[in-house]
Design an enzyme around this catalytic site. Structure first.
Site, PDB file in Angstrom:
ATOM      1  CE  LYS A   9       0.116   6.563   6.231  1.00 27.76           C
ATOM      2  NZ  LYS A   9      -0.476   7.699   5.495  1.00 27.76           N
ATOM      3  CE  LYS A  14      -0.252   2.535  -3.716  1.00 26.53           C
ATOM      4  NZ  LYS A  14      -0.646   3.750  -3.005  1.00 26.53           N
ATOM      5  CE  LYS A  40      -5.229   8.151  -3.984  1.00 20.89           C
ATOM      6  NZ  LYS A  40      -4.727   6.880  -3.451  1.00 20.89           N
ATOM      7  CG  ASP A 125      -3.278   3.083   3.566  1.00 25.56           C
ATOM      8  OD1 ASP A 125      -2.812   3.796   4.451  1.00 25.56           O
ATOM      9  OD2 ASP A 125      -3.301   3.409   2.372  1.00 25.56           O
TER      10      ASP A 125
END
Length: 270
Positions: A9, A14, A40, A125
């Protein structure tokens, strides 16, 4: 060559886990390639002294794919670790998974998918076609789920189990579940909960990573824990994870559980 992917998620830690794992693996004298597969673009930042490296998607937009060279997309970071960031589309436009697809095609074109270990850091996700590509196309052969004991984190991990189960029967795919990594949030009985979840999805918890302030200290100093505080207990945890990943031979096809069972499990421990 060992090809592993860390899925989980968003916001679960991570990228922190991936970067510290890569750093610990490199300390064993291994050649490491880490590929950030998240829009990101922060997967490799702590391996690059806090620098955001150019993403493949940004470079494709500005230069054009035909004009790119290997040195445009692969950067050397801490202890010789090669770093790549796939990136994503401009906000509100296009599919983030396209960055992963474009990145893999370019790396294959340059013959750069090599080394002792490739670490794919992938958003989990939603496992759409693009984000599932490392599994679907036979790149990532061992999948590690990064989760905490929080319900939505476990929910995302369980969804990834469904994707692995579905894709494991494909001829091109070689993916199997290597195990679950508990990146703790400090909840009571969190380690027990994640261990039981791992058992129910036909796997094991390969590492429990406790919550530690040194992780934030390392990040504000733009380093991994392995580099910033190599003698710390937390650095030893990441070295332990590296050892377990390299020695892991228990790969399985997961058995995801129903949402009702997952919620019941969470109520039992939380």
């Amino acid at each position: 060559m060992k090809q592993i992917a860390l899925y989980g998620k968003g916001g679960i830690g991570k990228s922190t886990t991936s970067a510290n794992l890569s750093a610990a693996l490199s300390a064993r004298g291994l050649s490491i390639l880490q590929i950030g597969c998240d829009p990101k673009r922060d997967s490799t930042r702590m391996l690059m002294q806090g620098k955001f490296i150019p993403t493949v998607m940004d470079l494709v937009r500005t230069k054009g794919e035909a004009a790119l060279s290997l040195s445009d997309i692969v950067f050397t970071g801490y202890n010789g670790i090669r770093c790549v960031e796939a990136g994503g589309p401009e906000p509100g436009v296009g599919c983030a998974g396209r960055g992963i697809i474009a990145t893999f095609h370019l790396l294959e074109k340059f013959g750069a998918l090599d080394g002792d270990v490739i670490v794919y850091d992938v958003l989990g996700d939603v496992v759409c076609g693009g984000f599932a590509m490392p599994m679907r196309e036979g790149y990532a052969q061992e999948i590690y789920l990064v989760t905490s004991g929080e319900l939505m984190s476990l929910y995302a991990a369980n969804n990834i189990c469904k994707a692995i189960q579905r894709l494991s029967s494909r001829v091109k795919s070689k993916c199997r579940l290597g195990g679950v990594i508990c990146n703790a949030r400090g909840q009571p009985r969190e380690e027990e909960l994640v261990a039981e979840f791992s058992r129910r999805v036909n796997s094991t918890m390969v590492q429990y990573i406790p919550r530690a302030h040194v992780v934030q200290q390392a990040e504000v100093n733009q380093q991994t824990v392995i580099e910033y505080s190599p003698e710390s207990a937390q650095a030893e945890v990441y070295r332990s994870l590296a050892g377990r990943v390299m020695g892991n031979t228990r790969l399985s096809v997961p058995t995801p559980i129903e949402t009702d069972e997952l919620e019941s499990l969470a109520r039992e421990f939380i």
